[in-house]
Design a protein around this motif. Structure first.
Motif, mmCIF file in Angstrom:
data_model
loop_
_atom_site.group_PDB
_atom_site.id
_atom_site.type_symbol
_atom_site.label_atom_id
_atom_site.label_comp_id
_atom_site.label_asym_id
_atom_site.label_seq_id
_atom_site.Cartn_x
_atom_site.Cartn_y
_atom_site.Cartn_z
ATOM 1 N N GLY A 9 -30.700 -52.001 40.254
ATOM 2 C CA GLY A 9 -30.375 -52.696 41.491
ATOM 3 C C GLY A 9 -30.411 -51.750 42.680
ATOM 4 N N ASP A 10 -30.735 -52.314 43.854
ATOM 5 C CA ASP A 10 -30.886 -51.464 45.042
ATOM 6 C C ASP A 10 -30.952 -52.344 46.274
ATOM 7 O OD1 ASP A 10 -32.960 -48.474 45.500
ATOM 8 O OD2 ASP A 10 -31.200 -49.212 46.590
ATOM 9 N N LEU A 11 -31.020 -51.686 47.423
ATOM 10 C CA LEU A 11 -31.279 -52.349 48.693
ATOM 11 C C LEU A 11 -32.784 -52.319 48.930
ATOM 12 C CD1 LEU A 11 -30.485 -53.500 51.498
ATOM 13 C CD2 LEU A 11 -30.206 -51.114 52.254
ATOM 14 N N VAL A 12 -33.373 -53.463 49.200
ATOM 15 C CA VAL A 12 -34.819 -53.550 49.389
ATOM 16 C C VAL A 12 -35.111 -54.504 50.547
ATOM 17 C CG1 VAL A 12 -35.052 -55.401 47.679
ATOM 18 C CG2 VAL A 12 -37.020 -53.945 48.193
ATOM 19 N N GLN A 13 -36.204 -54.258 51.242
ATOM 20 C CA GLN A 13 -36.595 -55.117 52.363
ATOM 21 C C GLN A 13 -37.224 -56.412 51.864
ATOM 22 O OE1 GLN A 13 -39.092 -52.881 55.026
ATOM 23 N NE2 GLN A 13 -37.357 -51.816 55.952
ATOM 24 N N PRO A 14 -37.130 -57.466 52.646
ATOM 25 C CA PRO A 14 -37.828 -58.715 52.274
ATOM 26 C C PRO A 14 -39.312 -58.444 52.026
ATOM 27 C CG PRO A 14 -36.340 -59.108 54.098
ATOM 28 C CD PRO A 14 -36.341 -57.626 53.883
ATOM 29 N N GLY A 15 -39.830 -59.048 50.970
ATOM 30 C CA GLY A 15 -41.214 -58.823 50.578
ATOM 31 C C GLY A 15 -41.398 -57.680 49.609
ATOM 32 N N GLY A 16 -40.346 -56.918 49.379
ATOM 33 C CA GLY A 16 -40.432 -55.765 48.490
ATOM 34 C C GLY A 16 -40.286 -56.134 47.025
ATOM 35 N N SER A 17 -40.271 -55.096 46.195
ATOM 36 C CA SER A 17 -40.197 -55.268 44.748
ATOM 37 C C SER A 17 -39.119 -54.381 44.144
ATOM 38 C CB SER A 17 -41.541 -54.917 44.097
ATOM 39 O OG SER A 17 -42.569 -55.771 44.539
ATOM 40 N N LEU A 18 -38.589 -54.832 43.023
ATOM 41 C CA LEU A 18 -37.650 -54.051 42.227
ATOM 42 C C LEU A 18 -37.879 -54.376 40.762
ATOM 43 C CD1 LEU A 18 -34.090 -54.303 43.882
ATOM 44 C CD2 LEU A 18 -35.462 -52.233 43.617
ATOM 45 N N ARG A 19 -37.544 -53.435 39.900
ATOM 46 C CA ARG A 19 -37.532 -53.718 38.471
ATOM 47 C C ARG A 19 -36.148 -53.406 37.923
ATOM 48 N NH1 ARG A 19 -40.873 -51.335 33.265
ATOM 49 N NH2 ARG A 19 -39.475 -49.555 33.590
ATOM 50 N N LEU A 20 -35.527 -54.412 37.347
ATOM 51 C CA LEU A 20 -34.238 -54.234 36.687
ATOM 52 C C LEU A 20 -34.457 -53.975 35.207
ATOM 53 C CD1 LEU A 20 -32.180 -57.180 38.258
ATOM 54 C CD2 LEU A 20 -32.557 -54.866 39.157
ATOM 55 N N SER A 21 -33.569 -53.157 34.649
ATOM 56 C CA SER A 21 -33.596 -52.871 33.218
ATOM 57 C C SER A 21 -32.250 -53.208 32.597
ATOM 58 C CB SER A 21 -33.905 -51.395 32.962
ATOM 59 O OG SER A 21 -35.156 -51.027 33.490
ATOM 60 N N CYS A 22 -32.302 -53.620 31.341
ATOM 61 C CA CYS A 22 -31.075 -53.895 30.591
ATOM 62 C C CYS A 22 -31.239 -53.257 29.220
ATOM 63 C CB CYS A 22 -30.848 -55.382 30.469
ATOM 64 S SG CYS A 22 -29.524 -55.841 29.310
ATOM 65 N N ALA A 23 -30.463 -52.222 28.975
ATOM 66 C CA ALA A 23 -30.481 -51.541 27.684
ATOM 67 C C ALA A 23 -29.327 -52.047 26.839
ATOM 68 C CB ALA A 23 -30.374 -50.039 27.889
ATOM 69 N N ALA A 24 -29.631 -52.455 25.623
ATOM 70 C CA ALA A 24 -28.606 -53.044 24.759
ATOM 71 C C ALA A 24 -28.553 -52.320 23.419
ATOM 72 C CB ALA A 24 -28.902 -54.522 24.542
ATOM 73 N N SER A 25 -27.388 -52.351 22.801
ATOM 74 C CA SER A 25 -27.211 -51.716 21.503
ATOM 75 C C SER A 25 -26.091 -52.402 20.741
ATOM 76 C CB SER A 25 -26.896 -50.222 21.680
ATOM 77 O OG SER A 25 -25.684 -50.055 22.394
#
Length: 115
Positions: A9-25
């Motif tokens: 998660g992060d602060l991003v401008q409109p039109g931008g992209s992000l990739r979230l990750s979820c590590a589970a165990s």
């Protein structure tokens, strides 16, 4: 013990992209259905996208064509690629695990879309 940890998660401008990750165990990841939900202030927690153990995906109408959920069973990780982000995508994003009739949640990661 099941552990679910989101990141990206992060602060991003409109039109931008992000990739979230979820590590589970703590469970057999390849046998679990996984998903992403989000919750904006004052709102309920809503489904964003899900992916079954067999790889079948489902998306909320509001993110279709912009978000992509995927999983890497070798890494016990599920991803959410978010493109063309809009201000209304601002929320805390939670990873969801459904395994053997039990539900588990991560602690969430904040995504803020703002100029």
């Amino acid at each position: 013990q099941v552990q679910v940890v989101e990141s990206g998660g992060d602060l991003v401008q409109p039109g931008g992209s992000l990739r979230l990750s979820c590590a589970a165990s703590g469970f057999i990841f390849s046998n679990a259905d996984m998903g992403w939900y989000r919750q904006a202030p004052g709102n309920q927690r809503d489904l964003v996208a899900t992916i079954t153990s067999g790889g079948r995906t489902n998306y909320a109408d509001s993110v279709k064509g912009r978000f992509t959920i995927s999983r890497d069973n070798a890494k016990s990780t599920v991803y959410l690629q978010m493109n063309s982000l809009k201000r209304e995508d601002t929320a805390v994003y939670y990873c969801h695990v459904y395994y053997r009739a039990e539900v588990y949640w991560g602690q969430g990661t904040q995504v803020t879309v703002s100029s």
